[in-house]
Design a protein around this motif. Structure first.
Motif, short mmCIF file in Angstrom:
data_model
loop_
_atom_site.label_atom_id
_atom_site.label_comp_id
_atom_site.label_asym_id
_atom_site.label_seq_id
_atom_site.Cartn_x
_atom_site.Cartn_y
_atom_site.Cartn_z
N GLU A 356 0.73 -1.15 -0.11
CA GLU A 356 0.01 0.22 -0.11
C GLU A 356 0.98 1.24 -0.25
O GLU A 356 0.13 2.31 -0.34
CB GLU A 356 -0.52 -0.46 0.96
CG GLU A 356 -1.66 -1.08 1.11
CD GLU A 356 -2.88 -1.43 2.52
OE1 GLU A 356 -2.84 -0.34 2.95
OE2 GLU A 356 -3.36 -2.43 2.56
N LYS A 357 2.15 1.22 0.18
CA LYS A 357 3.18 2.24 0.09
C LYS A 357 4.35 2.67 -0.55
O LYS A 357 3.96 1.71 -1.61
CB LYS A 357 4.09 2.19 1.24
CG LYS A 357 3.33 1.86 2.82
CD LYS A 357 4.70 1.90 3.43
CE LYS A 357 4.08 2.00 5.44
NZ LYS A 357 5.08 1.82 6.54
N GLN A 358 4.12 3.62 -0.76
CA GLN A 358 5.88 3.38 -2.49
C GLN A 358 7.42 4.05 -1.77
O GLN A 358 6.95 4.26 -0.62
CB GLN A 358 5.59 4.49 -3.22
CG GLN A 358 3.77 4.50 -4.15
CD GLN A 358 3.47 5.78 -5.38
OE1 GLN A 358 3.41 6.98 -4.69
NE2 GLN A 358 3.13 5.64 -5.91
N GLU A 400 -3.52 9.56 -15.35
CA GLU A 400 -2.29 10.52 -14.52
C GLU A 400 -1.97 11.53 -15.46
O GLU A 400 -2.34 11.84 -15.93
CB GLU A 400 -1.70 9.31 -13.81
CG GLU A 400 -2.23 7.92 -13.07
CD GLU A 400 -1.36 6.77 -12.60
OE1 GLU A 400 -0.03 7.42 -12.33
OE2 GLU A 400 -1.39 5.54 -12.62
N ARG A 423 -5.25 -4.65 -5.52
CA ARG A 423 -5.95 -4.54 -4.68
C ARG A 423 -5.97 -3.37 -3.82
O ARG A 423 -6.63 -1.80 -4.00
CB ARG A 423 -7.91 -4.68 -4.79
CG ARG A 423 -8.43 -5.69 -6.24
CD ARG A 423 -9.13 -5.05 -7.06
NE ARG A 423 -9.80 -3.92 -6.37
CZ ARG A 423 -10.66 -3.04 -7.46
NH1 ARG A 423 -10.59 -3.26 -8.80
NH2 ARG A 423 -11.29 -2.28 -6.94
N LYS A 424 -4.65 -3.55 -3.75
CA LYS A 424 -4.33 -3.04 -2.48
C LYS A 424 -3.36 -1.59 -2.97
O LYS A 424 -2.55 -1.04 -1.93
CB LYS A 424 -3.30 -3.62 -1.76
CG LYS A 424 -4.02 -4.78 -0.28
CD LYS A 424 -3.18 -5.23 0.59
CE LYS A 424 -4.46 -6.43 1.64
NZ LYS A 424 -3.99 -6.84 2.39
N SER A 425 -2.81 -2.23 -4.38
CA SER A 425 -1.65 -1.13 -4.45
C SER A 425 -2.84 0.42 -4.69
O SER A 425 -3.75 1.55 -4.57
CB SER A 425 -2.16 -1.35 -6.34
OG SER A 425 -0.74 -0.17 -7.49
N PRO A 426 -1.36 1.21 -4.82
CA PRO A 426 -1.73 3.06 -4.89
C PRO A 426 -3.01 3.41 -5.83
O PRO A 426 -3.25 4.44 -5.46
CB PRO A 426 0.10 3.93 -4.06
CG PRO A 426 0.31 2.41 -3.68
CD PRO A 426 0.21 1.59 -4.50
N TYR A 428 -5.27 2.62 -7.10
CA TYR A 428 -6.94 2.55 -6.66
C TYR A 428 -7.18 4.25 -5.99
O TYR A 428 -8.58 3.46 -5.82
CB TYR A 428 -7.50 1.52 -6.11
CG TYR A 428 -6.83 0.32 -7.05
CD1 TYR A 428 -8.71 -0.23 -8.51
CD2 TYR A 428 -6.28 -0.12 -6.98
CE1 TYR A 428 -8.11 -1.21 -9.06
CE2 TYR A 428 -5.75 -1.97 -7.44
CZ TYR A 428 -7.23 -2.24 -9.16
OH TYR A 428 -7.21 -3.19 -9.50
N ARG A 429 -6.38 4.13 -5.49
CA ARG A 429 -6.33 5.51 -4.89
C ARG A 429 -7.61 6.81 -5.52
O ARG A 429 -7.72 7.60 -5.28
CB ARG A 429 -5.59 6.28 -3.75
CG ARG A 429 -4.41 5.54 -3.10
CD ARG A 429 -3.01 5.68 -2.47
NE ARG A 429 -2.63 5.31 -1.35
CZ ARG A 429 -1.56 5.05 -1.04
NH1 ARG A 429 -1.15 5.94 -1.02
NH2 ARG A 429 -0.92 4.19 0.11
N MET A 430 -6.88 6.72 -6.96
CA MET A 430 -7.54 7.87 -7.80
C MET A 430 -9.10 7.22 -7.89
O MET A 430 -9.96 8.10 -8.58
CB MET A 430 -6.64 7.50 -9.06
CG MET A 430 -5.27 8.31 -9.41
SD MET A 430 -5.31 7.87 -11.03
CE MET A 430 -5.65 9.02 -12.11
N LYS A 431 -9.25 5.87 -7.81
CA LYS A 431 -10.69 5.81 -7.69
C LYS A 431 -11.14 5.46 -9.64
O LYS A 431 -12.44 5.93 -9.39
CB LYS A 431 -11.90 6.72 -6.57
CG LYS A 431 -11.38 6.70 -5.39
CD LYS A 431 -11.97 5.61 -4.55
CE LYS A 431 -11.64 5.72 -3.34
NZ LYS A 431 -11.68 4.31 -2.44
#
Length: 520
Positions: A356-358, A400, A423-426, A428-431
């Motif tokens: 979930e992090k970079q 992006e 699905r935990k990838s960052p 997906y934060r963009m919705k």
């Protein structure tokens, strides 16, 4: 007064020697950027040799004003981290392109096997010194990487033997240093007999060294116990962590212009200026063309877009599965320079997704910055051009921001997917779903290396300045396309700039609809 003049004269001689050596190596202002050996040499001299001269005893006593004026300059000079990274870059180039260390130290970019043509022919050959080779080996040694430390320290010892007895005022290491580190590297690699021989040679030059004397006694005892020469081969570090390493490196080593299956050489793409149909690029060999290559072609495309009517896109189909297309002359020289200039002040070390992090990673060495379409009219125009060519919706949040990436000396990105595999990838934060497509624009040319290679599909695409590479990351059913596993080969010579535009699933439902086959 006489003593003061002698000290000042000695200081000036040291400065003159440093200046003459740097000037001799870097007569061509562009060569230090293109040739990795010149780049490493320049970084090393500015990081190590220059401070030694400025902060020497006579300079400290007689040049306090010089120190004060140089403080601001020193902040811009390469640091220890830069020098460490340059040494790692040389080892990365050595590995990926199978370069022979002895030839590389002599300025020749020659593969380890016999009969290989040089991968890069610089206009002027530059050799590494014994001290340079020692530093590269020492970086590997400090990391516990004895595979590389042995090769580079062996070359350092060889060069020290050739110059032994001649004093080098800029060098920081010695034959004894190289022998000491090389002996322990061989010991850690299991070759005790050779470690003993090297330690004995060390003691011939420095018989009073108690630590090495104790090491000799230890090695002799181990040999008496039957622990002699190791039979296990040295392995590259982390070699088991990259299952696709062999394919990746074989693709990177292919000559420029060789695309697709091994042994099928393709004519490098030529720039077009007149609106005439492209000719199919045929193989140079007499081997039969694979069935899937018969569908590859070049064409002008308008995509029924008014934006492309007066200047159609110059499309070259590179691969059918995965779908990969190259658009020539996609961006102008002026636009490329504008984008590089906008991104330059904001460049930072690139990161990768980890859960979930970079975070930073050794398998991606580059610097990157993000540009909004409001940053400049050129960025906004580029977004419109990408939308016209791909037929996709780039309005926020469906795409992006433009990512600008600079791959310098040895810069690379090992095999990876652009789309999220969890699905935990960052991402997906963009919705807005996963990355459905990638557009990668080459903003510069390179002299050697830097190809984009697709591992499972087994083909490579060399850097084509001002061209844009497009591919679908997802299948029509929304699943990731495993054939898009790709990598950016290390830059062997030059400075590689690219701009990435990642487009997401949402907003493309009617632009790239699902097929009737659920497995497509």
């Amino acid at each position: 007064l006489g003593s003061h003049l002698r000290e000042e004269s000695a200081r000036l001689r040291r400065l003159r020697r440093f200046y003459e050596k740097v000037q001799a190596l870097h007569q061509d202002p562009e060569a230090s950027v293109d040739n990795p050996l010149l780049a490493f040499s320049l970084i090393k001299r500015l990081c190590s040799d220059w401070p030694n001269i400025i902060h020497s005893g006579e300079a400290t006593r007689n040049a306090q004003a010089l120190h004060a004026s140089l403080r601001e300059v020193e902040q811009e000079l390469p640091g220890a981290e830069d020098l460490h990274g340059a040494a790692q870059a040389l080892m990365r180039l050595q590995d990926v392109y199978a370069l022979n260390v002895k030839a590389l130290a002599n300025g020749v970019f020659q593969g380890s096997g016999t009969g290989h043509l040089p991968l890069y022919n610089p206009s002027r050959r530059v050799s590494l010194s014994a001290d340079d080779c020692f530093h590269v080996g020492k970086v590997a040694y400090d990391r516990g990487d004895y595979y590389h430390s042995i090769m580079w320290l062996e070359e350092a010892v060889s060069l020290f033997h050739l110059s032994y007895g001649s004093w080098n005022s800029e060098g920081q290491s010695s034959l004894e240093d190289a022998l000491d580190h090389l002996a322990f590297s061989y010991f850690m690699a299991g070759n005790i007999s050779h470690a003993l021989n090297l330690s004995r040679e060390f003691l011939r030059h420095d018989p009073s060294n108690q630590r090495v004397t104790r090491n000799v006694a230890k090695y002799e005892k181990l040999l008496e116990m039957g622990m002699g020469k190791s039979t296990r081969p040295l392995r590259r570090p982390n070699s088991t962590h990259l299952q696709s390493r062999d394919t990746y490196e074989e693709l990177c080593q292919r000559p420029r212009g060789q695309v697709g299956l091994a042994g099928s050489a393709m004519v490098p793409p030529q720039p077009l200026s007149a609106p005439a149909p492209y000719a199919l690029l045929g193989p140079l060999s007499s081997q039969p063309v694979p069935e899937r290559r018969l569908h590859l072609s070049c064409s002008y495309e308008t995509k029924s877009s008014p934006y492309l009517l007066l200047q159609p896109a110059k499309k070259e189909m590179v691969q059918i599965q995965p779908y990969v297309a190259l658009y020539h002359d996609f961006i102008s020289d002026a636009e490329a320079e504008t984008i590089k200039g906008l991104a330059g002040p904001w460049l930072q070390r690139s990161v990768v997704a980890s859960g979930e992090k970079q975070q930073k990673a050794e398998y991606r060495i580059s610097k990157s910055a993000w540009l909004k379409d409001t940053a400049d009219p050129v960025v906004r125009a580029l977004d419109r051009r990408i939308a016209a060519v791909t037929g996709l919706d780039l309005r926020p949040p469906y795409a992006e921001y433009l990512q600008v990436v600079n791959y310098g000396m040895g810069g690379h990105y090992e095999p990876h997917f652009d789309h999220a595999t969890s699905r935990k990838s960052p991402l997906y934060r963009m919705k807005s779903g996963n990355r459905i497509a990638t557009v990668m624009i080459y903003l510069s040319a390179v002299e050697a290396g830097g190809s984009t290679v697709f591992i499972h599909a087994n083909f490579s695409v060399p850097v084509v300045k001002n061209a844009a590479l497009f591919w679908w990351n997802l299948q029509r059913n929304g699943n990731g396309d495993g054939d898009t596993l790709h990598a950016g080969c290390p830059v062997l010579a030059g400075d590689k700039w690219v701009a990435n535009k990642w487009i997401h699933e949402h907003g493309q439902e009617f632009r790239r609809p699902c097929g009737t086959n659920p497995w497509d």
